[in-house]
Scaffold this active site. Structure first.
Site, PDB file in Angstrom:
ATOM      1  N   HIS A 206      96.933  39.831   9.682  1.00 19.44           N
ATOM      2  CA  HIS A 206      97.256  39.215  10.975  1.00 19.44           C
ATOM      3  C   HIS A 206      96.778  37.773  11.113  1.00 19.44           C
ATOM      4  O   HIS A 206      97.057  37.116  12.111  1.00 19.44           O
ATOM      5  CB  HIS A 206      96.674  40.044  12.121  1.00 19.44           C
ATOM      6  CG  HIS A 206      95.177  39.932  12.215  1.00 19.44           C
ATOM      7  ND1 HIS A 206      94.335  40.686  11.449  1.00 19.44           N
ATOM      8  CD2 HIS A 206      94.394  39.138  12.966  1.00 19.44           C
ATOM      9  CE1 HIS A 206      93.089  40.374  11.726  1.00 19.44           C
ATOM     10  NE2 HIS A 206      93.082  39.431  12.643  1.00 19.44           N
TER      11      HIS A 206
HETATM   12  C1  UD1 Z   1      91.981  37.757  17.549  1.00 22.63           C
HETATM   13  C2  UD1 Z   1      90.798  36.992  16.957  1.00 22.63           C
HETATM   14  C3  UD1 Z   1      90.629  37.376  15.489  1.00 22.63           C
HETATM   15  C4  UD1 Z   1      90.554  38.868  15.307  1.00 22.63           C
HETATM   16  C5  UD1 Z   1      91.769  39.512  15.948  1.00 22.63           C
HETATM   17  C6  UD1 Z   1      91.729  41.009  15.828  1.00 22.63           C
HETATM   18  C7  UD1 Z   1      90.433  34.761  17.914  1.00 22.63           C
HETATM   19  C8  UD1 Z   1      90.512  33.316  17.627  1.00 22.63           C
HETATM   20  N1  UD1 Z   1      91.000  35.572  17.007  1.00 22.63           N
HETATM   21  O1  UD1 Z   1      93.140  37.300  16.884  1.00 22.63           O
HETATM   22  O2  UD1 Z   1      89.437  36.789  15.006  1.00 22.63           O
HETATM   23  O3  UD1 Z   1      90.513  39.170  13.936  1.00 22.63           O
HETATM   24  O4  UD1 Z   1      91.797  39.142  17.336  1.00 22.63           O
HETATM   25  O5  UD1 Z   1      92.870  41.615  16.285  1.00 22.63           O
HETATM   26  O6  UD1 Z   1      89.882  35.138  18.908  1.00 22.63           O
HETATM   27  N2  UD1 Z   1      98.975  40.119  21.354  1.00 22.63           N
HETATM   28  C9  UD1 Z   1      99.618  41.182  21.934  1.00 22.63           C
HETATM   29  N3  UD1 Z   1      98.848  42.137  22.553  1.00 22.63           N
HETATM   30  C10 UD1 Z   1      97.501  42.070  22.620  1.00 22.63           C
HETATM   31  C11 UD1 Z   1      96.850  40.970  22.027  1.00 22.63           C
HETATM   32  C12 UD1 Z   1      97.598  40.011  21.397  1.00 22.63           C
HETATM   33  O7  UD1 Z   1     100.822  41.295  21.893  1.00 22.63           O
HETATM   34  O8  UD1 Z   1      96.878  42.977  23.194  1.00 22.63           O
HETATM   35  C13 UD1 Z   1      99.773  39.124  20.619  1.00 22.63           C
HETATM   36  C14 UD1 Z   1     100.198  37.946  21.466  1.00 22.63           C
HETATM   37  O9  UD1 Z   1     101.463  37.547  21.054  1.00 22.63           O
HETATM   38  C15 UD1 Z   1      99.193  36.891  21.093  1.00 22.63           C
HETATM   39  C16 UD1 Z   1      98.921  37.206  19.636  1.00 22.63           C
HETATM   40  O10 UD1 Z   1      99.011  38.618  19.543  1.00 22.63           O
HETATM   41  O11 UD1 Z   1      99.661  35.615  21.316  1.00 22.63           O
HETATM   42  C17 UD1 Z   1      97.576  36.752  19.144  1.00 22.63           C
HETATM   43  O12 UD1 Z   1      96.535  37.278  19.965  1.00 22.63           O
HETATM   44  P1  UD1 Z   1      95.128  36.494  20.102  1.00 22.63           P
HETATM   45  O13 UD1 Z   1      94.180  37.278  20.910  1.00 22.63           O
HETATM   46  O14 UD1 Z   1      95.365  35.090  20.478  1.00 22.63           O
HETATM   47  O15 UD1 Z   1      94.594  36.432  18.611  1.00 22.63           O
HETATM   48  P2  UD1 Z   1      94.576  37.545  17.470  1.00 22.63           P
HETATM   49  O16 UD1 Z   1      95.529  37.128  16.435  1.00 22.63           O
HETATM   50  O17 UD1 Z   1      94.714  38.911  18.026  1.00 22.63           O
END
Ligand code: UD1
Length: 360
Positions: A206
């Protein structure tokens, strides 16, 4: 003593659970408040962990959701400040390296409220990773730093952190693993009906460096498609990865290559225990496979968890099909799985952490 815990994203939940339980056992002299920033909000990315880890429901949910790093960090800061002013904790406990960790540490520090960082001192020395920036800043402003391994202490001392603030306590995620391993084994019979394979490769990918560039993601998906002709591949897909796979038209072609929704903690642990090989770019999974002795390959140029290579089962690998396929084959054929569990990864880290709070 009033302790406020901040969690926000999936990898925080399994770190906070054992500490919250250990503080509860100390009795009424210790009060605690649980704040969820809402960085992760899908049921499969958040609520399922509260249920399985027996975490209390958050007292406050800041409901920030997704956005750019600046937007998300800023929103957490603005929404967290009034909660802090209202609760006036003695300590704010933050976990890991996600945006919620950084944002809540900054707000606390500016209000003169002490910050304790769980999983301090890890360094990839790669500042293109958002987590590395979060770790560096959080550790500079933390008043108490709980480290999982000796290398973390060395990193912190090199950065000029006062050694008196640093406590080597071990890996708190392993507390949760040890606690839930029997439950995972109980779920295995049902899971193995869903995934009826004697051998399989378990995958989680991811990180922005692997999924945000369609060419890199294509290399990984091509490698997995090829490998799945030999050994089935199970890939629980993070929402951001799913979006990119769809956008780039990279859905698997082979029926032995299974893309499934994100799994809860217990199911994923059971799948790790029985996997022939794990391919990941997660931090925590490098540690869990090291503890379990399951061969792990990490599709990254570096790791902030070098002990998983020096003592554990981890190996770094380039995100290229021409590197991944032969390396996975070699690893699957190898009979040599010697590994050691790093010191203090013993399921008792939360006890050591609350002991420090008691002494303070
Ligand atoms: C975050 C952490 C990463 C961790 C990961 C675990 C940061 C910088 N990164 O990354 O270190 O390894 O979590 O999962 O904090 N989204 C959903 N549903 C959710 C959450 C996210 O659909 O419940 C999607 C959204 O499109 C969002 C994308 O995932 O924009 C990324 O989510 P985000 O929380 O920004 O970062 P992660 O990639 O999850």
């Amino acid at each position: 003593m009033r302790i406020l815990h901040v969690v926000g994203a999936r990898p925080n939940f399994m770190k906070a659970a054992p500490i919250i339980r250990a503080v509860t056992r100390l009795g009424s002299e210790f009060q605690q408040l649980l704040v969820h920033t809402g960085q992760h909000y899908d049921a499969q990315m958040s609520q399922i962990f509260f249920d399985e880890l027996e975490l209390p429901q958050p007292d406050v949910n800041l409901e920030v959701g997704s956005g750019s790093h600046a937007w998300q960090t800023a929103q957490i800061m603005v929404r967290f400040e009034p909660v802090l002013l209202d609760y006036q904790p003695d300590w704010v406990v933050v976990y890991g390296d996600v945006n919620s960790t950084l944002a809540s540490s900054l707000v606390s520090s500016k209000l003169g409220i002490r910050v304790a960082h769980v999983e301090a001192g890890l360094r990839s020395y790669d500042r293109s990773m958002p987590e590395e920036v979060n770790r560096l800043v959080t550790d500079q402003i933390a008043d108490l730093l709980f480290t999982p391994s000796e290398d973390a202490n060395i990193n912190l001392e090199r950065e000029g952190i006062n050694p008196k603030k640093i406590y080597l306590v071990g890996n708190v995620m392993i507390d949760t693993l040890v606690n839930l391993l029997p439950k995972a084994e109980k779920k295995w019979p049902a899971l193995s009906e869903r995934f009826p394979f004697e051998r399989y490769i378990l995958v989680t990918i991811h990180r922005p460096s692997n999924v945000d560039n369609p060419a890199t993601l294509s290399e990984i998906m091509t490698a997995l498609d090829a490998m799945s002709l030999e050994v089935p591949v199970i890939f629980p897909v993070h929402p951001r990865t799913e979006e990119q796979i769809m956008a780039a038209g990279l859905m698997p072609k082979n029926s032995q290559f299974l893309l499934v929704d994100p799994l809860g903690y217990v199911d994923f642990l059971a799948l790790q225990v029985h996997a022939s090989l794990v391919l990941t770019d997660s931090g925590g999974i490098q540690e869990e496979t090291t503890y379990l002795g399951i061969p792990c390959m990490t599709a990254r140029a570096n790791t902030e968890r070098p002990v998983t290579i020096s003592l554990g089962t981890n190996q770094l690998i380039q995100s290229k099909s021409s590197s991944l396929v032969p390396a996975m084959r070699t690893r699957l054929e190898s009979q040599n799985h010697t590994h050691q569990i790093p010191p203090l990864w013993d399921g008792r880290t939360a006890e050591r952490i609350v002991q420090v709070f008691q002494e303070i």
